[in-house]
Design a protein around this motif. Structure first.
Motif, short mmCIF file in Angstrom:
data_model
loop_
_atom_site.label_atom_id
_atom_site.label_comp_id
_atom_site.label_asym_id
_atom_site.label_seq_id
_atom_site.Cartn_x
_atom_site.Cartn_y
_atom_site.Cartn_z
N LEU A 1 0.84 -1.20 0.00
CA LEU A 1 0.00 0.00 0.00
C LEU A 1 0.88 1.25 0.00
O LEU A 1 0.56 2.25 -0.66
N ALA A 2 1.99 1.20 0.69
CA ALA A 2 2.94 2.32 0.67
C ALA A 2 3.49 2.51 -0.74
O ALA A 2 3.64 3.63 -1.22
N TRP A 3 3.76 1.41 -1.43
CA TRP A 3 4.25 1.49 -2.80
C TRP A 3 3.17 2.08 -3.72
O TRP A 3 3.45 2.89 -4.59
N GLU A 4 1.92 1.68 -3.52
CA GLU A 4 0.81 2.22 -4.31
C GLU A 4 0.70 3.73 -4.10
O GLU A 4 0.48 4.49 -5.05
N TYR A 5 0.84 4.18 -2.88
CA TYR A 5 0.84 5.60 -2.57
C TYR A 5 1.95 6.31 -3.36
O TYR A 5 1.73 7.34 -3.98
N ASN A 6 3.14 5.72 -3.34
CA ASN A 6 4.28 6.29 -4.05
C ASN A 6 4.01 6.36 -5.56
O ASN A 6 4.31 7.37 -6.20
N VAL A 7 3.45 5.32 -6.12
CA VAL A 7 3.14 5.29 -7.56
C VAL A 7 2.13 6.38 -7.92
O VAL A 7 2.31 7.10 -8.91
N LEU A 8 1.07 6.52 -7.12
CA LEU A 8 0.08 7.57 -7.39
C LEU A 8 0.71 8.95 -7.35
O LEU A 8 0.37 9.82 -8.15
N GLU A 9 1.62 9.17 -6.41
CA GLU A 9 2.30 10.46 -6.32
C GLU A 9 3.19 10.71 -7.54
O GLU A 9 3.24 11.81 -8.08
#
Length: 143
Positions: free
Chosen positions: A86-94
């Motif tokens: 989920l942290a990686w997904e946050y990073n990708v969206l950013e």
């Protein structure tokens, strides 16, 4: 996840990242009901969960607002275990938002010294909070 002001102004402020590892996910977010609206407290906020948008192996996405009378909704992805994904997904969206914001081919207009984004089909990450037994990510939604 955030103060009332930061969620109400979520489309114009920087993202909020919280380390809440000493705390557990709020009870209402561990097993999300599919029947009607309900409230759940996260920190000093009482969020209204309006609907479950979807679920998968690792988590569930729900439609929320600050109060039942608020028309500004946001999506909240709740995940137990595998918090780093989920942290990686946050990073990708950013990263996607940043590329769209500064791309000459994106739907961005210039207003003074600021780039102003048009509504995008790509959700924008608003907040990320890690708990001892899971994590939540707030993001924009179309609903």
């Amino acid at each position: 996840i955030a103060t009332t002001d930061s969620i109400n102004n979520c489309y114009g402020v920087d993202n909020l990242i919280l380390d809440l590892k000493p705390l557990k996910l709020p009870k209402g977010l561990k097993k999300i009901s599919t029947k009607g609206m309900f409230k759940v407290a996260i920190g000093d906020q009482n969020l209204v969960v309006k609907n479950r948008l979807g679920s998968g192996v690792y988590g569930t996405v729900i439609l929320c607002s600050i109060s039942s009378s608020t028309i500004e909704n946001f999506a909240l992805k709740v995940q137990t275990g595998y918090v780093d994904t989920l942290a990686w997904e946050y990073n990708v969206l950013e990263r996607v938002r940043h590329r769209l914001q500064y791309s000459t081919n994106s739907r961005v207009k210039r207003k003074g010294n600021k780039n102003v984004e048009y509504n995008s089909t790509v959700p924008r990450a608003l907040s990320f909070a890690v708990f001892s037994d899971g994590a939540v990510m707030g993001m924009t939604c179309a609903s």
